[in-house]
Motif scaffolding. Structure first.
Motif, PDB file in Angstrom:
ATOM      1  N   ALA A   1      -8.072  -1.243   6.040  1.00 51.22           N
ATOM      2  CA  ALA A   1      -7.716  -0.038   5.284  1.00 51.22           C
ATOM      3  C   ALA A   1      -8.821   1.004   5.380  1.00 51.22           C
ATOM      4  CB  ALA A   1      -7.455  -0.390   3.821  1.00 51.22           C
ATOM      5  N   GLN A   2      -8.424   2.264   5.475  1.00 46.21           N
ATOM      6  CA  GLN A   2      -9.362   3.371   5.527  1.00 46.21           C
ATOM      7  C   GLN A   2      -9.064   4.373   4.418  1.00 46.21           C
ATOM      8  OE1 GLN A   2     -12.086   2.707   7.486  1.00 46.21           O
ATOM      9  NE2 GLN A   2     -11.833   4.331   8.987  1.00 46.21           N
TER      10      GLN A   2
ATOM     11  N   ALA B   1      -6.715   1.055  12.444  1.00 45.00           N
ATOM     12  CA  ALA B   1      -6.405   0.760  11.042  1.00 45.00           C
ATOM     13  C   ALA B   1      -4.899   0.588  10.875  1.00 45.00           C
ATOM     14  CB  ALA B   1      -6.914   1.880  10.139  1.00 45.00           C
ATOM     15  N   ASP B   2      -4.511  -0.221   9.893  1.00 41.83           N
ATOM     16  CA  ASP B   2      -3.083  -0.379   9.611  1.00 41.83           C
ATOM     17  C   ASP B   2      -2.780  -0.202   8.132  1.00 41.83           C
ATOM     18  OD1 ASP B   2      -4.261  -2.684   8.700  1.00 41.83           O
ATOM     19  OD2 ASP B   2      -2.924  -4.066   9.747  1.00 41.83           O
ATOM     20  N   ALA B   3      -3.747   0.359   7.394  1.00 38.37           N
ATOM     21  CA  ALA B   3      -3.549   0.636   5.969  1.00 38.37           C
ATOM     22  C   ALA B   3      -4.380   1.852   5.594  1.00 38.37           C
ATOM     23  CB  ALA B   3      -3.947  -0.568   5.120  1.00 38.37           C
TER      24      ALA B   3
ATOM     25  N   LEU C   1       5.457   1.846   8.728  1.00 40.43           N
ATOM     26  CA  LEU C   1       4.648   1.115   9.699  1.00 40.43           C
ATOM     27  C   LEU C   1       3.263   0.741   9.175  1.00 40.43           C
ATOM     28  CD1 LEU C   1       5.476   3.083  12.980  1.00 40.43           C
ATOM     29  CD2 LEU C   1       6.632   1.091  12.006  1.00 40.43           C
ATOM     30  N   ILE C   2       2.917   1.191   7.972  1.00 43.89           N
ATOM     31  CA  ILE C   2       1.579   0.949   7.451  1.00 43.89           C
ATOM     32  C   ILE C   2       1.661   0.430   6.016  1.00 43.89           C
ATOM     33  CG2 ILE C   2       0.655   2.831   8.850  1.00 43.89           C
ATOM     34  CD1 ILE C   2       0.307   4.364   6.107  1.00 43.89           C
ATOM     35  N   ALA C   3       0.522   0.037   5.490  1.00 39.79           N
ATOM     36  CA  ALA C   3       0.389  -0.217   4.050  1.00 39.79           C
ATOM     37  C   ALA C   3      -0.325   0.984   3.438  1.00 39.79           C
ATOM     38  CB  ALA C   3      -0.407  -1.492   3.801  1.00 39.79           C
ATOM     39  N   LEU C   4       0.134   1.407   2.276  1.00 37.49           N
ATOM     40  CA  LEU C   4      -0.440   2.577   1.600  1.00 37.49           C
ATOM     41  C   LEU C   4      -0.820   2.208   0.176  1.00 37.49           C
ATOM     42  CD1 LEU C   4      -0.995   5.689   1.676  1.00 37.49           C
ATOM     43  CD2 LEU C   4       1.302   5.965   0.705  1.00 37.49           C
ATOM     44  N   ARG C   5      -2.032   2.601  -0.211  1.00 35.11           N
ATOM     45  CA  ARG C   5      -2.444   2.441  -1.606  1.00 35.11           C
ATOM     46  C   ARG C   5      -2.864   3.792  -2.161  1.00 35.11           C
ATOM     47  NH1 ARG C   5      -7.456   1.362  -4.124  1.00 35.11           N
ATOM     48  NH2 ARG C   5      -8.468   0.639  -2.195  1.00 35.11           N
TER      49      ARG C   5
ATOM     50  N   GLU D   1      11.414  -1.158   3.064  1.00 32.51           N
ATOM     51  CA  GLU D   1      10.569  -1.273   4.252  1.00 32.51           C
ATOM     52  C   GLU D   1       9.136  -0.815   3.995  1.00 32.51           C
ATOM     53  OE1 GLU D   1      12.363   0.922   7.363  1.00 32.51           O
ATOM     54  OE2 GLU D   1      14.115  -0.395   7.565  1.00 32.51           O
ATOM     55  N   LEU D   2       8.874  -0.320   2.789  1.00 34.57           N
ATOM     56  CA  LEU D   2       7.567   0.265   2.503  1.00 34.57           C
ATOM     57  C   LEU D   2       6.653  -0.749   1.819  1.00 34.57           C
ATOM     58  CD1 LEU D   2       8.593   3.798   1.182  1.00 34.57           C
ATOM     59  CD2 LEU D   2       8.134   3.065   3.526  1.00 34.57           C
ATOM     60  N   ASP D   3       5.434  -0.821   2.308  1.00 33.35           N
ATOM     61  CA  ASP D   3       4.411  -1.670   1.691  1.00 33.35           C
ATOM     62  C   ASP D   3       3.475  -0.729   0.933  1.00 33.35           C
ATOM     63  OD1 ASP D   3       2.508  -3.464   0.946  1.00 33.35           O
ATOM     64  OD2 ASP D   3       2.123  -4.255   2.953  1.00 33.35           O
TER      65      ASP D   3
END
Length: 606
Positions: free
Chosen positions: A68-69, A91-93, A128-132, A159-161
């Motif tokens: 995560a970035q 990165a994937d988040a 396509l990603i994880a979001l916080r 479909e959303l993380d």
């Protein structure tokens, strides 16, 4: 010739034989002092552990942890460019940071409308990603904006993380401001985001860690907060099964790999106890990690690369689902593309090249990690129960009870930093006065919001030393010279070198330049060299044997030559005679270096 395995030709290795060899090597030294260390919670770290039976515990889902970035540029278009560069770079988040969040560090976005949020996530394909989201007190409003954005884009919520990062109790801890009606708002958020993957509530341990909490205190606070959210969601009409799936925990990873790995393993065991107490079959808790703000330094910031890499590896090995590593220049300003790339690539190397995520629980069966995990779990559970007896985490924060316990630990740690029992490379140890500035983006940080009474402090360990270095830089800018200390080296180089090197590094930690020489045998020549140096301070450096014969006449000569403050490197037995001769202070391993440097810095300026 014997044809036997090599190991059979030696006596069996036993703990008793190892202890005998250690005692011989110590030559009478204290085993406990030399080889046994203790954590801030008083847990023993032994020098040797026997293999242990692996303890079955919840672990991360199969596969690597997410990289995560932080997206924290105040300009939305540049923030969007940051996000794309990070995602294209591996990165994937993403962690979308609002300017009002306690951990924004003076930067972040103004997430006030859906158009701004859309612009910050331009071209980012959310499925396509994880979001916080990290929005602090504005968390509920930011969550509403995200829901509007998903509807605008037509994405399928399933479909959303997404981690909404709603943490009203963490906001109370960090700012001292309670959010009215947060229980009902949290329950409503879970209703509004039904159908989404991810989590709604976040139990964030960063405010406690930044305030100086120990590992046990951090775990206890995180667990108590998660339990408070579980209760609030159940009271808001959600069943426990749904409620527990809506909660995640964020722990801090620092450069102590043993404690970090054990801490991340312990939180999963602790949460499993809560689930069992609720009559639920334990499921893997979502555990997020961020590298420690507390350990970051502004001086010699390249060391931060090593700190964050170690912390990231430790969090991943401990079972974190996602790791956010702070760029090495964050304490100096808004990190540029290079700093972001470095911190991103460090994790890519850990996951893709070192394959650290291939094993689900690599610490299982290791005696040291199993013992430390078990001890942390038991002590944290007891500390959690103490918070519960005080009425829960909100009541403990409001009364100041938890803050008081954390303050006790923080003061002990500050003392360890001041005496260098806890060394800080580049700040209190091995400082480099000629270091060059590093690049950060030309973005002025926002003024930190005032903290209300009851807010936990946020402090980096290196701040006291950095303040001394800043004062030295100011003197250099004004006069062209740093505060200086003359090293009054007695005898040949072979005799004084160890202590003169020690003294030079110690004074440099406070921004005081050491003026060296090859050593003196004549007090008059020493006094003349001191006069020629232009310094006001001096420090005698030599062996104990030379001190017995030369320290007193040297001290008297230096004082007669105008030395206003005279130190001696070492801790001689007869301090009284040396003080009578003019020695003002003693510089030795374990002394209160911070106090000595503060005094020396003031006296060096005149």
């Amino acid at each position: 010739m014997e044809d036997r395995p090599l190991a059979e030709l030696f006596e069996p290795a036993t703990a008793e034989r190892w202890r005998q060899a250690v005692e011989a090597a110590l030559k009478g030294g204290d085993f406990e002092k030399r080889l046994v260390s203790k954590t801030a919670d008083g847990l023993r770290i032994e020098p040797l552990y026997a293999p242990a039976e692996p303890t079955t515990q919840p672990v991360r889902a199969p596969g690597p942890w997410r990289l995560a970035q932080r997206i924290d540029h105040p300009d939305k278009e540049k923030a969007a460019a940051q996000a794309l560069a990070d995602l294209e770079g591996g990165a994937d988040a993403l962690v979308l940071v609002d300017a009002g969040a306690p951990a924004a560090r003076g930067f972040g976005l103004d997430l006030t409308d859906v158009d701004g949020l859309d612009a910050a996530l331009k071209s980012v394909m959310l499925p396509l990603i994880a979001l916080r989201l990290e929005a602090g007190a504005r968390g509920f409003e930011a969550a509403g904006l995200l829901r509007q954005l998903v509807e605008r884009r037509g994405d399928d919520p399933a479909e959303l993380d997404v981690d909404l990062g709603l943490d009203p109790l963490g906001v109370q801890a960090a700012t001292g401001q309670a959010i009215d009606g947060w229980e009902a708002k949290l329950a409503q958020a879970l209703t509004d985001f039904s159908g989404y993957r991810g989590r709604v509530a976040l139990s964030d341990a960063r405010p406690y860690h930044e305030a100086g909490a120990s590992e046990v205190q951090e775990l206890a606070a995180a667990l108590a907060t998660a339990v408070a959210y579980l209760r609030a969601l159940e009271a808001g009409g959600h069943d426990l099964e749904r409620a527990r799936e809506a909660i995640s925990v964020l722990l801090v990873a620092d450069a102590d790999e043993f404690l970090t790995i054990a801490k991340f393993r312990a939180i999963r065991r602790l949460w499993a106890r809560i689930e069992e107490a609720c009559g639920l079959e334990p499921k893997p808790l979502r555990v997020l990690a961020e590298t420690a703000w507390r350990m970051m330094t502004r001086r010699d910031p390249f060391v931060n690369i090593l700190r964050t890499a170690m912390a990231s590896a430790s969090a991943g090995l401990g079972g974190a689902d996602s790791v956010t590593a702070l760029p090495y220049t964050l304490a100096l300003g808004l990190p540029d593309a290079f700093a972001r790339r470095v911190v991103r690539n460090s994790q890519i190397v850990l996951v893709e090249e070192s394959n650290l995520a291939k094993v689900s629980d690599p610490a299982a069966g290791a005696g040291g990690f199993e013992a430390l995990t078990a001890e942390l779990t038991e002590k944290a559970w007891a500390a959690f129960q103490e918070i519960e007896r005080e009425g829960g985490i909100a009541a403990s924060l409001a009364s100041g009870a938890l803050a008081g316990r954390i303050e006790t630990v923080r003061k002990a740690r500050e003392r360890a930093v001041a005496t260098r029992r806890q060394p800080l490379t580049g700040a209190s140890e091995f400082p480099f006065l000629a270091e060059k500035p590093v690049a950060v983006l030309d973005v002025t940080p926002r003024e930190a919001a005032a903290r209300a009474d009851g807010a936990l402090p946020s402090r980096r360990l290196a701040e006291p030393y950095e303040a001394l270095r800043d004062a030295s830089d100011a003197v250099l800018a004004e006069s062209g010279k740093r505060p200086a200390v003359f090293l009054a080296n007695l005898g040949p180089v072979a005799v004084h070198n160890a202590r003169s090197t020690f003294a030079a590094n110690a004074f440099a930690a406070g921004g005081i330049e050491a003026l060296g020489n090859d050593g003196f045998s004549d007090p008059d020549a020493l006094a003349e060299a001191f006069k020629a140096s232009g310094a006001r301070l001096a420090c005698l450096c030599s062996s104990d044997k030379f001190y017995e014969s030369d320290a007193v006449p040297a001290a008297k000569a230096l004082k007669a030559a105008g030395c206003t403050t005279l130190y001696l490197a070492g801790k001689p037995a007869d301090e009284a005679a040396l003080k009578q001769a003019g020695i003002d202070g003693f510089l030795f391993a374990g002394c209160d270096l911070l106090a000595l440097l503060t005094e020396a810095g003031e006296r060096a300026k005149g």
